[in-house]
Design a protein around this motif. Structure first.
Motif, PDB file in Angstrom:
ATOM      1  N   ILE A   1      -6.454   1.650  -4.188  1.00  0.00           N
ATOM      2  CA  ILE A   1      -6.357   0.605  -2.988  1.00  0.00           C
ATOM      3  C   ILE A   1      -7.345   1.164  -1.891  1.00  0.00           C
ATOM      4  CG2 ILE A   1      -4.843  -0.024  -1.068  1.00  0.00           C
ATOM      5  CD1 ILE A   1      -2.629  -0.411  -2.769  1.00  0.00           C
TER       6      ILE A   1
ATOM      7  N   VAL B   1       0.721  -1.212  -0.138  1.00  0.00           N
ATOM      8  CA  VAL B   1       0.008   0.038   0.086  1.00  0.00           C
ATOM      9  C   VAL B   1       1.017   0.988  -0.066  1.00  0.00           C
ATOM     10  CG1 VAL B   1      -1.810  -1.135   1.353  1.00  0.00           C
ATOM     11  CG2 VAL B   1      -0.237   0.003   2.424  1.00  0.00           C
ATOM     12  N   GLY B   2       2.056   1.099   0.066  1.00  0.00           N
ATOM     13  CA  GLY B   2       2.891   2.424  -0.261  1.00  0.00           C
ATOM     14  C   GLY B   2       3.530   2.919   1.438  1.00  0.00           C
ATOM     15  N   LEU B   3       3.080   2.182   2.337  1.00  0.00           N
ATOM     16  CA  LEU B   3       3.421   2.859   3.638  1.00  0.00           C
ATOM     17  C   LEU B   3       4.879   2.613   3.885  1.00  0.00           C
ATOM     18  CD1 LEU B   3       0.351   1.918   6.044  1.00  0.00           C
ATOM     19  CD2 LEU B   3       1.047   4.232   5.005  1.00  0.00           C
ATOM     20  N   LEU B   4       5.553   1.338   3.144  1.00  0.00           N
ATOM     21  CA  LEU B   4       7.173   1.304   3.431  1.00  0.00           C
ATOM     22  C   LEU B   4       7.582   1.100   1.930  1.00  0.00           C
ATOM     23  CD1 LEU B   4       7.107  -1.269   6.356  1.00  0.00           C
ATOM     24  CD2 LEU B   4       8.169   0.814   6.478  1.00  0.00           C
TER      25      LEU B   4
ATOM     26  N   PHE C   1      -7.439   0.272   1.977  1.00  0.00           N
ATOM     27  CA  PHE C   1      -6.426  -0.343   3.083  1.00  0.00           C
ATOM     28  C   PHE C   1      -7.242  -0.283   4.567  1.00  0.00           C
ATOM     29  CE2 PHE C   1      -2.925   0.460   5.990  1.00  0.00           C
ATOM     30  CZ  PHE C   1      -2.575  -1.232   5.977  1.00  0.00           C
TER      31      PHE C   1
ATOM     32  N   ARG D   1      -2.321   4.388  -4.839  1.00  0.00           N
ATOM     33  CA  ARG D   1      -3.266   4.841  -3.669  1.00  0.00           C
ATOM     34  C   ARG D   1      -4.756   4.753  -4.166  1.00  0.00           C
ATOM     35  NH1 ARG D   1       0.455   9.359  -1.442  1.00  0.00           N
ATOM     36  NH2 ARG D   1       2.690   8.246  -1.676  1.00  0.00           N
ATOM     37  N   LYS D   2      -4.916   5.546  -5.239  1.00  0.00           N
ATOM     38  CA  LYS D   2      -6.359   5.778  -5.737  1.00  0.00           C
ATOM     39  C   LYS D   2      -7.006   4.422  -6.052  1.00  0.00           C
ATOM     40  CE  LYS D   2      -7.420   9.993  -7.016  1.00  0.00           C
ATOM     41  NZ  LYS D   2      -8.248  10.985  -8.165  1.00  0.00           N
TER      42      LYS D   2
ATOM     43  N   ILE E   1       0.584   7.836  -6.555  1.00  0.00           N
ATOM     44  CA  ILE E   1      -0.747   8.548  -6.448  1.00  0.00           C
ATOM     45  C   ILE E   1      -1.750   7.337  -7.046  1.00  0.00           C
ATOM     46  CG2 ILE E   1      -2.386  10.386  -6.788  1.00  0.00           C
ATOM     47  CD1 ILE E   1      -0.063  10.829  -4.559  1.00  0.00           C
TER      48      ILE E   1
ATOM     49  N   MET F   1     -10.401  13.271  -0.208  1.00  0.00           N
ATOM     50  CA  MET F   1      -8.991  12.902  -0.705  1.00  0.00           C
ATOM     51  C   MET F   1      -8.967  11.914  -1.993  1.00  0.00           C
ATOM     52  SD  MET F   1      -7.236  14.161   1.396  1.00  0.00           S
ATOM     53  CE  MET F   1      -8.250  15.809   1.696  1.00  0.00           C
ATOM     54  N   TYR F   2     -10.207  11.240  -2.081  1.00  0.00           N
ATOM     55  CA  TYR F   2     -10.246  10.503  -3.142  1.00  0.00           C
ATOM     56  C   TYR F   2     -11.238  10.633  -4.307  1.00  0.00           C
ATOM     57  CZ  TYR F   2      -7.966   6.745  -0.326  1.00  0.00           C
ATOM     58  OH  TYR F   2      -6.944   5.812   0.375  1.00  0.00           O
ATOM     59  N   ASP F   3     -11.521  11.989  -4.305  1.00  0.00           N
ATOM     60  CA  ASP F   3     -12.450  12.932  -5.347  1.00  0.00           C
ATOM     61  C   ASP F   3     -13.636  11.749  -5.500  1.00  0.00           C
ATOM     62  OD1 ASP F   3     -10.466  14.714  -5.928  1.00  0.00           O
ATOM     63  OD2 ASP F   3      -9.337  13.311  -7.117  1.00  0.00           O
TER      64      ASP F   3
END
Lengths: 241, 552
Positions: A78, A50-53, A80, A75-76, A72, A103-105
């Motif tokens: 996913i 998910v891009g946290l690490l 989580f 993240r759109k 970006i 945030m997710y439009d």
């Protein structure tokens, strides 16, 4: 779709290998269960997806987007749900959902419709106007789940999602995961509840000390163990070796 | 024994001693970083202490010529005690009531006062750090200037050890009381901020009233005739400061010992009183504070009107403001303190005896300097009120959400900038009040002050955000640590002060070059905008890569 290629991650200047040369693929329309003992590397793997690490080596592609090149877009794609439902305690439930919608439009009409459905399903409608501070652990978990589904993600990633949920909500979540999969979307989740994994997953991966030691359908996993009766027996045998 | 174990545990946790040991064992580079941070903090404290020493030295020269040199001791003790109370209030609230480990501690088979003793230990160690830059220069100066012997050193060590105890126990008892009586209804957090603000105003008002009343009661000659006259005047708001002075500069050895014992006994008694108060009030405020009564349940059809849409930048700014306003410790530290102190200073100008000061500041000579100071106040508000140097740190363990949302780091930081400017603008009504009551600025002057102030705040805010972006402190366990015990805030203050100094020098340089007041004003504003644009461009460039590197 999730594609993990030769991903490694270590801590303490390489002394602790949390994930070691991990490769696996989860196809659209598939529910993938990720199992392993405590400290095996499940959460580290999920955080990298998910891009946290950031992985030390290897690449991760989600929905056709590389996590390094198109973070970006990844993240759109996913939704989580972390293992610990920590959210802004000083916001109300509805403020939190509105924040995520922004945030997710997610357009107002769409977010209202989806949120209403999900709030009703998880029996949270009446409480959503209150501060999250007043929620129980299970209510927070439900709110995080609703937030993760608000933008109808193509890939749904969950870390120990059943913890803290009451039986009805756990049942609803399983239904949502199945429906998600039927819509051709991807579900990747970690769990210690082997019964859930056995009944829900199309494929299961077992990780031990950062390495993927087994991966396949329930039948394929049974073939790898001597005691084939339940997933619990298979899991215990494979993780003991 | 259990209490002692708790004290040791809390000191370990507060200063991260186990973490340091772990870094030492694993030869982690973080140890070097932490040593560097400690060195910078000590250097900053030493610089501040040095400046205070220079100020005291001048004061001593003036007072000793009149035979009242010992009054600097009283001043030092009063000043350090006042700062311990002011800074201690927020620290006490945060450590006693908002630390992460409180629920765990409450479940242990311990009395409330035992748990509080452990918490008090960490507050006390921090209070020594607050008192030291005021108390140590005072004690050293008096020793050097009066040529004091070894007994002075012993007594001064004892006095220093006891200096923060009584002010801190006073602050603690006040907080215990406020927190136990504000558990009313659904708005207890707001009530707590109001209660704490009243406590702060009470402390400042008490100090001010005593010193001004004292000055009015006695004439200068009678004060000077009495060798202890000035000591008594300075110490009237806080008599233990007089005892400390008498202990350090005794008439006879026995009287010195007597006052040292009196100072120590009263401080210890204050601590005992706080323990008794803790026994009855601590859990009452703590447990009830954790209870959050839910509001009215929403109906399904009501939800249609509750959803709204905003741009990501606006939504982030709104989230920041909501969290700040609803978190008592952030609200009290960031906004309440910075609004209360200037407001009190407005009212002190209308107290008896302030006519001369008011006439001076309304005169043409001081007018321009004060306008510059007012613009500086707005810029300083930008540095402190929203505390941009802790804008990312304050997210703490919830930073995972910021890393997950599909919004670029640059846009997220823009949201934080909007929020910072919105709070900086709080300075405008305060200055308007000043204008109405004291300075009578023209509309043009007022607009010029706001423009320069807001322009000056821009590079200050962006530099502070950048500092936090490079090294956010996300692992705090009580909210006070995110804003006050965060090195980024110290570094942000240094950076902000340096920027304001550069702007001031540009203004001064323009005046020296023969430009008039308003052109020099414009030069300073233009330089501020230029600096802000450069920093902003850099922040946008590095933000994504730095956000990615922040571990969660």
């Amino acid at each position: 779709m999730i594609e993990i290629r030769n991903v490694s991650k270590s801590y303490n200047k390489g002394q602790i290998k949390a994930v070691d040369d991990l490769s696996l693929q989860v196809q659209p329309g598939e529910i993938f269960g990720f199992l392993g003992p405590n400290g095996a590397g499940k959460t580290t793997t999920i955080k990298m997806i998910v891009g946290l690490l950031e992985p030390d080596r290897g690449s991760i592609v989600v929905n056709g987007y590389d996590i390094r090149k198109d973070p970006i877009k990844v993240r759109k794609s996913i939704g989580f749900v972390p293992d610990n439902p920590s959210v802004y305690e000083r916001l109300t439930g509805i403020e939190y959902l509105n924040f995520l919608g922004d945030m997710y439009d997610v357009p107002r009409a769409v977010r209202t419709k989806r949120a209403k459905e999900l709030l009703e399903l998880f029996e949270l409608t009446g409480d959503v106007g209150n501060l999250i501070q007043s929620y129980s652990h299970g209510m927070r978990q439900k709110l995080v789940l609703i937030g993760a589904l608000l933008h109808a993600p193509d890939v749904f990633v969950l870390d120990e999602p059943m913890v803290g949920l009451d039986p009805r909500s756990a049942h609803n979540l399983k239904e949502i995961m199945s429906r998600h999969c039927q819509e051709g979307k991807t579900v990747f989740f970690s769990t210690h509840i082997l019964d859930v994994a056995e009944r829900l997953c199309d494929r299961i991966g077992i990780i031990r000390r950062g390495k993927l030691i087994a991966c396949g359908t329930m039948d394929q996993l049974r073939h790898m163990a001597n005691n084939k009766e339940t997933l619990e027996n298979v899991f215990l045998e494979l993780t003991e070796q | 024994m259990k209490t002692w174990r708790l004290v040791v545990l809390h000191i370990n946790l507060n200063f991260g001693l186990s973490v340091l040991r772990h870094h030492w064992k694993t030869k982690d580079k973080k140890l070097l970083g932490q040593a560097g941070i400690t060195a910078v903090v000590l250097l900053t404290a030493a610089t501040f202490g040095g400046m205070y020493y220079a100020f005291l030295n001048m004061t001593y020269n003036a007072l000793s010529a009149l035979g009242h040199g010992q009054a600097v001791l009283t001043m030092g003790v009063v000043t350090s005690s006042l700062f311990v109370v002011l800074a201690g209030l927020a620290l006490v609230v945060s450590v006693f009531y908002f630390a992460d480990d409180l629920e765990f501690l409450v479940s242990l088979p311990l009395w409330p006062h035992q748990v509080l003793a452990g918490k008090f230990a960490t507050v006390l160690v921090n209070a020594y750090l607050i008192a030291a830059p005021f108390a140590i220069p005072t004690l050293v100066l008096f020793c050097i200037r009066e040529g004091m012997g070894p007994s002075y050193w012993l007594t001064s060590a004892l006095v220093f050890l006891f200096i923060p105890i009584l002010p801190l126990t006073i602050a603690s008892v006040g907080v215990l009381f406020i927190m136990s009586v504000t558990n009313i209804g659904r708005h207890k957090d707001a009530l707590r901020v109001v209660g704490l603000s009243l406590l702060l105003m009470l402390a400042l008002g008490f100090n001010y009233l005593f010193s001004s009343a004292a000055a009015g009661m006695e004439n200068i000659q009678s004060i000077l005739r009495d060798s202890e006259g000035l000591v008594r005047i300075v110490g009237r708001a806080y008599p233990p400061a007089v005892w400390a002075t008498r202990a350090l500069n005794p008439v006879t050895l026995s009287s010195g010992v007597l006052y040292a014992v009196l100072f120590a006994v009263v401080s210890t008694a204050g601590f005992g009183l706080m323990m008794v108060a803790a026994h009855y009030l601590f859990y009452k405020g703590l447990i009830a504070g954790k209870e959050v009564s839910p509001g009215r349940r929403l109906r399904w059809d009501e939800l249609d009107f509750r959803f709204s849409e905003a741009s990501p930048i606006r939504a982030i700014a709104r989230r920041e403001i909501r969290i700040l306003v609803r978190t008592p410790i952030f609200m009290f530290n960031s906004v309440a303190m910075l609004v209360i102190l200037p407001l009190i200073s407005v009212f002190t100008m209308f107290m008896p005896g302030s006519d001369t000061l008011r006439a001076l500041i309304q005169s043409g000579v001081a007018r321009q300097t004060i306008m510059l100071g007012a613009a500086g106040f707005i810029a300083i508000m930008g540095m402190f009120a929203p505390s941009p140097a802790s804008a990312i740190s304050r997210e703490g363990k919830l930073f995972w959400i910021s890393k997950m949302i599909p919004v670029t780091a640059a846009d997220q930081l823009k949201g934080k900038l909007v929020y910072s400017f919105a709070l900086t603008a709080l300075a405008i009504p305060i200055l308007y009040l000043y204008s109405l009551l004291v300075f009578s600025w023209s509309a043009l002057e007022f607009v010029a002050i706001i423009l320069l102030g807001m322009a000056g705040s821009a590079p200050v805010i962006i530099s502070n955000l950048l500092i936090d972006l490079f090294r956010p402190y996300l692992t705090w366990d009580d909210p006070q640590k995110a804003i006050k015990q965060n090195f980024n805030v110290v570094a942000g203050m240094l950076a902000g002060s340096a920027i304001l100094f550069v702007l001031y020098k540009a203004f001064e340089g323009a005046l020296e070059m023969g430009l008039g007041f308003w052109p020099a004003w414009t030069v300073a504003g233009a330089l501020a905008v230029l600096l802000a644009l450069l920093m902003y461009a850099y922040m946008v460039k590095v933000s994504d890569s730095l956000y990615r590197r922040i571990p969660v």
